[in-house]
Design a protein around this motif. Structure first.
Motif, PDB file in Angstrom:
ATOM      1  N   ILE A   1       0.011 -12.542  -2.573  1.00 39.07           N
ATOM      2  CA  ILE A   1       0.906 -13.174  -1.593  1.00 39.07           C
ATOM      3  C   ILE A   1       2.112 -12.288  -1.272  1.00 39.07           C
ATOM      4  O   ILE A   1       2.346 -11.961  -0.102  1.00 39.07           O
ATOM      5  N   PRO A   2       2.897 -11.845  -2.287  1.00 40.21           N
ATOM      6  CA  PRO A   2       4.024 -10.955  -1.952  1.00 40.21           C
ATOM      7  C   PRO A   2       3.570  -9.622  -1.360  1.00 40.21           C
ATOM      8  O   PRO A   2       4.299  -9.028  -0.556  1.00 40.21           O
ATOM      9  N   ALA A   3       2.391  -9.154  -1.747  1.00 42.63           N
ATOM     10  CA  ALA A   3       1.893  -7.888  -1.185  1.00 42.63           C
ATOM     11  C   ALA A   3       1.628  -8.022   0.307  1.00 42.63           C
ATOM     12  O   ALA A   3       1.958  -7.136   1.102  1.00 42.63           O
ATOM     13  N   LEU A   4       1.042  -9.154   0.712  1.00 41.92           N
ATOM     14  CA  LEU A   4       0.739  -9.377   2.127  1.00 41.92           C
ATOM     15  C   LEU A   4       1.990  -9.675   2.944  1.00 41.92           C
ATOM     16  O   LEU A   4       2.058  -9.351   4.132  1.00 41.92           O
TER      17      LEU A   4
ATOM     18  N   ARG B   1       7.401  -6.255   3.774  1.00 36.69           N
ATOM     19  CA  ARG B   1       7.766  -5.614   5.050  1.00 36.69           C
ATOM     20  C   ARG B   1       8.014  -4.116   4.910  1.00 36.69           C
ATOM     21  O   ARG B   1       8.376  -3.450   5.869  1.00 36.69           O
ATOM     22  N   SER B   2       7.806  -3.574   3.713  1.00 35.19           N
ATOM     23  CA  SER B   2       8.037  -2.144   3.508  1.00 35.19           C
ATOM     24  C   SER B   2       7.072  -1.641   2.442  1.00 35.19           C
ATOM     25  O   SER B   2       6.581  -2.423   1.627  1.00 35.19           O
ATOM     26  N   PRO B   3       6.792  -0.324   2.422  1.00 33.14           N
ATOM     27  CA  PRO B   3       5.908   0.234   1.388  1.00 33.14           C
ATOM     28  C   PRO B   3       6.415  -0.034  -0.020  1.00 33.14           C
ATOM     29  O   PRO B   3       5.635  -0.315  -0.923  1.00 33.14           O
ATOM     30  N   MET B   4       7.735   0.044  -0.224  1.00 32.14           N
ATOM     31  CA  MET B   4       8.289  -0.178  -1.559  1.00 32.14           C
ATOM     32  C   MET B   4       8.095  -1.629  -1.991  1.00 32.14           C
ATOM     33  O   MET B   4       7.818  -1.908  -3.167  1.00 32.14           O
ATOM     34  N   ALA B   5       8.204  -2.565  -1.051  1.00 32.58           N
ATOM     35  CA  ALA B   5       7.988  -3.975  -1.367  1.00 32.58           C
ATOM     36  C   ALA B   5       6.535  -4.234  -1.722  1.00 32.58           C
ATOM     37  O   ALA B   5       6.237  -5.058  -2.594  1.00 32.58           O
TER      38      ALA B   5
END
Length: 227
Positions: free
Chosen positions: A116-119, A122-126
């Motif tokens: 869920i947080p991966a999808l 909003r940024s590569p680091m996130a």
């Protein structure tokens, strides 16, 4: 430029995975665990297929909405290879442990929560942070094996740890856009962070596959013992 990016980032790793891996690895004899090899290969192939698809379609003029959908597809492929390869190697790494089912079940739960947080990132680091729990859990479990009171192939610890070392290093390098962020214009065609990322991921997948096959071969020779 788009064609070079497609070939270097996705085409070469995919060819290496399909036509070089099989000849570098000693395959185990028939085993009840061989289905794990097929699942592992499927996951690795989907990861590379997703990357090829992403880079191929991204070379076209896509709308912002289409690009977001394409990016989500690529992230799902990355999650899939993390999830399935991790579940496979944990299954074999702890196949002699009475805690195996619990360890794998917890990993599945962590993986399902991580998607869920991966999808939504909003940024590569996130996105890197979204997968962090999966990686940390794998490293923790492999590191704790020696104190769990069961027999296992200790040589595979190196491969399982190196898998995640390569994965972490590749993800951070890609997220930081190094070296092109430090030397703009010098790496537009070759040795950009994303190209290096794919090569490093390939090394990580290799270690994962070697560790899995070694554990399967070891399980055929050594009976399980628990203290």
């Amino acid at each position: 430029a788009a064609f070079l990016n497609l070939v270097s980032c996705a085409g070469i790793p995919l060819v290496f995975l399909l036509f070089v891996f099989p000849f570098l690895i000693q395959w185990p004899a028939a085993s009840s665990h061989r289905w794990l090899i097929l699942v592992n290969l499927f996951a690795q192939s989907m990861c590379m297929f997703g990357s090829v698809t992403f880079h191929l379609l991204n070379s076209l003029k896509l709308s912002a909405q289409s690009f977001i959908k394409l990016l989500l597809f690529d992230v799902m492929c990355v999650w899939l290879v993390n999830f399935l390869c991790g579940a496979c190697f944990l299954t074999m790494a702890f196949h002699c442990s009475t805690w195996k089912n619990s360890i794998v079940s917890i990993y599945i739960a962590i993986s399902l929560l991580a998607v869920i947080p991966a999808l939504l990132s909003r940024s590569p680091m996130a996105r890197v942070a979204g997968f962090a729990a999966m990686v940390l859990y794998r490293l923790l479990m492999v590191s704790l094996r020696q104190w769990m009171g069961f027999t296992y192939d200790s040589s595979t610890t190196y491969d399982y740890i190196m898998m995640d070392v390569w994965l972490i290093s590749a993800s951070l390098l890609n997220a930081k856009r190094w070296p092109e962020s430090k030397w703009p214009g010098k790496f537009d065609f070759f040795w950009s962070s994303h190209q290096i990322f794919h090569v490093m991921i390939l090394f990580g997948l290799y270690h994962d596959f070697v560790g899995l096959l070694s554990d399967i071969s070891w399980s055929q020779k050594v009976p399980c013992q628990r203290s």
